[in-house]
Design an enzyme around this catalytic site. Structure first.
Site, PDB file in Angstrom:
ATOM      1  N   ARG A 237       0.853  -1.186   0.000  1.00  0.00           N
ATOM      2  CA  ARG A 237       0.000   0.000   0.000  1.00  0.00           C
ATOM      3  C   ARG A 237       0.889   1.237   0.000  1.00  0.00           C
ATOM      4  NH1 ARG A 237      -3.401  -2.792  -1.608  1.00  0.00           N
ATOM      5  NH2 ARG A 237      -5.395  -3.357  -0.683  1.00  0.00           N
ATOM      6  N   GLU A 266      -3.474   7.321  -5.238  1.00  0.00           N
ATOM      7  CA  GLU A 266      -3.643   6.592  -6.499  1.00  0.00           C
ATOM      8  C   GLU A 266      -4.875   7.168  -7.170  1.00  0.00           C
ATOM      9  OE1 GLU A 266      -3.722   2.348  -5.861  1.00  0.00           O
ATOM     10  OE2 GLU A 266      -1.714   2.369  -4.997  1.00  0.00           O
ATOM     11  N   HIS A 285      -0.725  -0.169  -9.752  1.00  0.00           N
ATOM     12  CA  HIS A 285      -1.402  -1.102  -8.838  1.00  0.00           C
ATOM     13  C   HIS A 285      -1.994  -2.304  -9.603  1.00  0.00           C
ATOM     14  CE1 HIS A 285      -3.552  -1.285  -4.681  1.00  0.00           C
ATOM     15  NE2 HIS A 285      -3.309  -2.491  -5.145  1.00  0.00           N
TER      16      HIS A 285
HETATM   17  C1  DGY Z   1      -5.485  -6.312  -2.850  1.00  0.00           C
HETATM   18  O1  DGY Z   1      -6.183  -7.307  -3.094  1.00  0.00           O
HETATM   19  O2  DGY Z   1      -5.261  -5.916  -1.701  1.00  0.00           O
HETATM   20  C2  DGY Z   1      -4.951  -5.576  -4.019  1.00  0.00           C
HETATM   21  O3  DGY Z   1      -3.970  -4.665  -3.659  1.00  0.00           O
HETATM   22  C3  DGY Z   1      -6.069  -4.852  -4.728  1.00  0.00           C
HETATM   23  O4  DGY Z   1      -6.667  -3.941  -3.857  1.00  0.00           O
END
Ligand code: DGY
Length: 327
Positions: A237, A266, A285
């Protein structure tokens, strides 16, 4: 029973929901719903399958107390107020395991791309700057026998460690609250303090959840304790690192490079200085963006929703205590 799906998901998800006899409404547009829209749709349904970008906060939960289940199409659940959902007795589910390989592949890809400045070189070709052989220009660094430091060694971190060990015989160290016996046994990995992780890692890869404890933990002070030749990778994250501190650390050569699949915010702005640094690779991402992972996520999200609507234990619960209360 009616379930609302807030973004288009792979077909297997709808199929399972329909086979379970549920009435399914799926949001069809290729954009995220606003909070009000999400509340309005949820009010007309018994269960919800939602996305990580949607805030399942106090306001949402109190407006939609009636929901029998909220099934998240994501493994990370930093978008949810778990304590409030638990207080309101709403079971929450997520989609672990099925995206571990795909996400670790992206961490490994970022590492290779960054260490050889792949995006920078690609951009030079596009800009008609393909030079003749220059013995000392734009060199990368090699990865063999380096030390990989994992921050948050769970399922995804373990897969990244296996790739680095297998390909480059890296030494693996990690920082976790608890020891990871599997990593110790299979990879000879060693648990270290946060400061030791910073000081010893040649590659530092973040795989932790975003929590109050990890938010902004990779700040200027942390970067200044890292090796000048090190590479920072984050596929977890964006909130775990402080972006302005990362930029400063790269400019001041406190670290050598960075590979990010997650940013804060993001999407990242196209004029972000990180995007023009030769030793930085940024992806939008896409950790879980494979057919296999996304199908697996759709299956689990549907299974969680079905179980919740039947009043049964979720196969992948975030707040299992809610089910205990119900039974
Ligand atoms: C997750 O599954 O946590 C991915 O980062 C998509 O949000």
């Amino acid at each position: 029973m009616k379930v609302f799906v807030s973004r288009k998901i792979p077909e297997i998800g709808y199929q399972l929901l329909k086979e379970a006899g549920l009435e399914v409404t799926a949001w069809g547009d290729d954009r995220m719903l606003t909070k009000d829209e999400l509340i309005n749709y949820s009010l007309q349904h018994d269960g919800l399958i939602c996305m990580n970008g949607e805030r399942i906060d106090k306001e949402f939960l109190n407006a939609c107390k009636h929901l029998k289940v909220i099934s998240l199409y994501s493994v990370g659940y930093d978008n949810m107020d778990v304590a409030e959902a638990t207080r309101l007795n709403i079971p929450l589910g997520n989609t672990p395991d099925v995206l571990s390989d795909a996400t670790a592949d992206i961490a490994f890809t970022l590492l290779l791309m960054t260490s050889r400045k792949a995006i920078f070189h690609h951009k030079r070709i596009l800009n008609k700057q393909w030079d003749f052989f220059r013995p000392t220009a734009n060199l990368g660094i090699e990865l063999k026998n380096k030390t990989l430091g994992i921050f948050g060694l769970g399922r995804i971190g373990m897969e990244m460690a296996k790739r680095c060990k297998g390909a480059y015989d890296m030494k693996v160290i990690y920082h976790n609250r608890s020891e990871n016996k599997q990593a110790d046994e299979e990879l000879g990995a060693k648990k270290v303090s946060f400061d030791e992780l910073l000081a010893q890692s040649d590659i530092l890869s973040v795989h932790s959840a975003l929590t109050a404890e990890t938010k902004g933990i990779f700040n200027y002070t942390a970067f200044s304790k890292m090796k000048p030749a090190s590479i920072f990778i984050n596929t977890a994250r964006g909130g775990v690192h402080r972006e302005e501190d990362l930029i400063k650390a790269l400019n001041e050569k406190l670290i050598w490079g960075a590979g990010l699949d997650v940013t804060n915010p993001e999407p990242m702005n196209a004029d972000n200085p990180l995007l023009s640094m030769p030793n930085v690779s940024v992806l939008p991402h896409i950790g879980s963006a494979t057919e296999e992972a996304r199908n697996g996520m759709a299956r689990i999200a549907a299974e969680n929703a079905i179980a919740g609507l039947k009043g049964e234990k979720l196969p992948h619960p975030i707040n299992p205590e809610v089910q205990k209360n119900k039974i």
